[in-house]
Design a protein around this motif. Structure first.
Motif: not given
Length: 140
Positions: A128-137
């Motif tokens: 969910s976090k990766a799909n919400a644009g957080g993959i870099e973090r």
């Protein structure tokens, strides 16, 4: 939940006894010590392809060992889930074969560690976090 540990023949744990490491990383609610499930699983390398006749016998013996280990963990009346942990992809594939017959589940030790540290929903939370644009973090 209680655990058995299958140490791959090409174990990545070289600094100390793998069971010491496993017991330090994964604990049970009732403090049951994680036991080693002996015997080769017959999956790694080209063994299963080059000598399927022998590999089948090795897998059969490993299944018996997993069943005995699970029975020992349930001997005191424990009715919860028993998991066989490993660190090897080939071994995991082989150990999954015993899920139904031995009434166990097999998984990677790191997945079980993530479940203990991050909660049961850790993978869905990560996706969910990766799909919400957080993959870099997530990667940093």
């Amino acid at each position: 939940m209680r655990y058995l540990y299958h140490d791959p023949r090409h174990s990545p744990m070289k600094q100390q006894d793998p069971l010491k490491t496993v017991n330090a990383l994964v604990t049970t609610a009732d403090s049951t010590v994680i036991e080693k499930s002996d015997r080769c699983c017959g999956e790694s390398g080209t063994f299963a392809i080059s000598r399927p006749d022998v590999a089948t016998q090795v897998r059969f013996r490993k299944e018996q060992e997993v069943e005995r280990g699970a029975a020992r963990l349930r001997a005191d009346g424990f009715s919860g889930e028993v998991k066989v942990l490993t660190s090897c992809p080939s071994c995991l594939q082989g150990l999954k074969r015993y899920n139904d017959d031995a009434d166990v589940d097999a998984d990677y030790i790191v997945v079980e560690m993530a479940r203990h540290v991050l909660g049961d929903n850790w993978m869905a939370d990560y996706v969910s976090k990766a799909n919400a644009g957080g993959i870099e973090r997530v990667l940093v």
